[in-house]
Write an enzyme that holds these catalytic residues in place. Structure first.
Site, PDB file in Angstrom:
ATOM      1  N   VAL A 140       0.807  -1.226   0.000  1.00  0.00           N
ATOM      2  CA  VAL A 140       0.000   0.000   0.000  1.00  0.00           C
ATOM      3  C   VAL A 140       0.840   1.276   0.000  1.00  0.00           C
ATOM      4  O   VAL A 140       0.338   2.352   0.318  1.00  0.00           O
ATOM      5  CB  VAL A 140      -0.988   0.024   1.195  1.00  0.00           C
ATOM      6  CG1 VAL A 140      -2.036  -1.055   1.044  1.00  0.00           C
ATOM      7  CG2 VAL A 140      -0.262  -0.118   2.526  1.00  0.00           C
ATOM      8  N   LYS A 141       2.095   1.175  -0.378  1.00  0.00           N
ATOM      9  CA  LYS A 141       2.928   2.376  -0.374  1.00  0.00           C
ATOM     10  C   LYS A 141       2.911   3.060  -1.751  1.00  0.00           C
ATOM     11  O   LYS A 141       2.411   2.515  -2.728  1.00  0.00           O
ATOM     12  CB  LYS A 141       4.354   2.025   0.041  1.00  0.00           C
ATOM     13  CG  LYS A 141       4.435   1.540   1.492  1.00  0.00           C
ATOM     14  CD  LYS A 141       3.894   2.569   2.467  1.00  0.00           C
ATOM     15  CE  LYS A 141       4.096   2.187   3.926  1.00  0.00           C
ATOM     16  NZ  LYS A 141       3.177   1.147   4.407  1.00  0.00           N
ATOM     17  N   THR A 142       3.484   4.285  -1.782  1.00  0.00           N
ATOM     18  CA  THR A 142       3.415   5.121  -2.989  1.00  0.00           C
ATOM     19  C   THR A 142       3.915   4.380  -4.217  1.00  0.00           C
ATOM     20  O   THR A 142       3.335   4.464  -5.291  1.00  0.00           O
ATOM     21  CB  THR A 142       4.241   6.413  -2.777  1.00  0.00           C
ATOM     22  OG1 THR A 142       3.799   7.006  -1.561  1.00  0.00           O
ATOM     23  CG2 THR A 142       4.072   7.381  -3.930  1.00  0.00           C
TER      24      THR A 142
END
Ligand code: PLP
Length: 406
Positions: free
Chosen positions: A185-187
């Site tokens: 769920v990171k950039t």
């Protein structure tokens, strides 16, 4: 934090290279891998993109933090100052190296309050970890100067803020070391993965060896000939994960541009409500805009808004951290009681309990009023308008029925 939202042929192509040659390990197999070194390529791309001298990939952001703390020489009985609003990984990593997490208050930046840091310093303090939460930054000028004044190490947890910057420098490159997470769920994502960024050669060498069982990587094609100058661990990333990250880092600028556009549009709509205030951003130009964090005037109003959003089915993507089990001290009973599966040393246990049971009422007063809205890359302009207007209607309804302090 949307890397996964725009999965594309680019990720599939990078992965295909690895699947075709079948070499999944980042080290060794020199002859068989036909020149494909995705992890090395990604490390080079991280250095180039973020302007740091060295990058060491790891299996996660958590193992990046553990690796960085180890390389910085943090260990037995050292105190490490970090904010009480973070993800559990930050204090887990500190405990994993045998050090004491000293949690302190945040301020309206949602990150370390520099004055709280100053007050927490003791002769045992070795390191300060600003956690750049929700896409934006801590007040780095203040923290850098405190660390200089007291001769403390500065480790940036930039796991949630890839691509954000402070006064022209990317977060993660300002302190002695910095960490990224490439979890789903990171950039930008690798599936799972992390990195330690640093400009210091000695720290990098330790990260490189520690994350691979202590290998010095000087034996050439023969891994068995490597020396082991110190005891290490296995926090390696795989070539499959690095391949995904390599495709994603090339797309970072386009992700950030969409995020900024969508963030601005939503903020403009919410700004219509005079009772709402927004998170203070020490360098607004450097916000990566993964979240829009906003405050209601009171805890009661915030809870009522959250409940109403839930009732109307629009809570998804809005985070009320005050009630979240993973991000804020209020719900960390396991930490407050130092409950561990294995045996902690009695003195470490006592220190963890002591620091985790401090008074966090200053942070409570901030977090209890805060909602963070995750910014999606997939929103259309119409969807932002619809979402924003529904939120405004709910907030206005709640506020009109509440007594708001002047
Ligand atoms: C602030 C922060 N630090 C560290 C981590 C750990 O990263 P990972 O999930 O890759 O282990 C996270 C993950 O959410 C995080 O938000």
């Amino acid at each position: 934090m949307p890397g996964f939202e725009l999965w594309s042929d680019k990720e599939r192509r990078e992965l295909q290279d690895v699947l075709e040659n079948g070499i999944l390990m980042r080290y060794g197999f020199d002859g068989m891998r036909k020149g494909i070194w995705k992890s090395k390529e990604l490390e080079d791309a991280i250095c180039k993109t973020f302007g740091c001298t060295y990058a060491q990939l790891t299996s996660s952001g958590t193992s990046a933090l553990t690796t960085a703390l180890t390389a910085l020489g943090i260990g037995y009985s050292d105190e490490v100052i970090l904010p009480c609003f973070t993800f559990v990984a930050s204090f887990e990593a500190v405990i994993s190296v045998g050090a004491v997490p000293v949690l302190v208050d945040i301020d309206d930046t949602l990150t370390l309050n520099p004055e709280a840091v100053r007050k927490a310093i003791t002769p045992k303090t070795k390191c300060v970890i600003p956690v750049h939460m929700c896409g934006s930054m801590a007040d780095m000028n203040a923290l850098v100067s405190i660390c200089k004044e007291y001769n403390l190490l500065l480790l940036e947890d930039a796991c949630q803020s890839i691509g954000a910057s402070y006064k022209g420098k990317f977060l993660g490159t300002i302190g002695d070391a910095g960490t990224f997470s490439f979890d789903p769920v990171k950039t930008i994502t690798c599936g799972e993965g992390g990195a330690v960024l640093t400009n210091k050669g000695d720290i990098h060498i330790k990260c490189d060896g520690y994350s691979d069982h202590g290998h010095d990587h000087k034996g050439g094609a023969d891994r068995g000939a490597d020396q082991h100058p110190f005891i290490g661990y296995n926090y390696r990333i795989s070539e499959l994960h690095a391949a995904v990250g390599l495709a994603q880092i090339k797309r970072l600028d386009s992700f950030l541009a969409i995020q900024k556009k969508n963030h601005t549009a939503l903020k403009n709509i919410l700004s219509q409500v005079p009772e709402i205030s927004f998170r203070r951003i020490p360098d607004p130009a450097g916000d990566s805009c993964t979240f829009l964090s906003w405050f209601l005037p009171t805890e009661e109003a915030a809870m009522a808004v959250v409940n109403e959003m839930k009732a109307q089915g629009i809570l998804a993507g809005n985070f009320y951290w005050y009630d979240n089990n993973w991000h804020y001290i209020r719900k960390w009973d396991h930490l407050k009681n130092a409950i561990s599966v294995n045996h902690l040393s009695p003195s470490l246990k006592e220190q963890i309990i002591h620091h985790a049971n401090n008074d966090f009422s200053v942070s409570d007063a901030i977090m209890s009023r805060c909602v963070s809205t995750a910014i999606s890359l997939l929103w259309t302009d119409e969807q932002i308008k619809e979402k924003g207007e529904k939120m405004v209607a709910i907030i206005k309804k709640v506020i009109s029925g509440q007594t708001i302090p002047a």
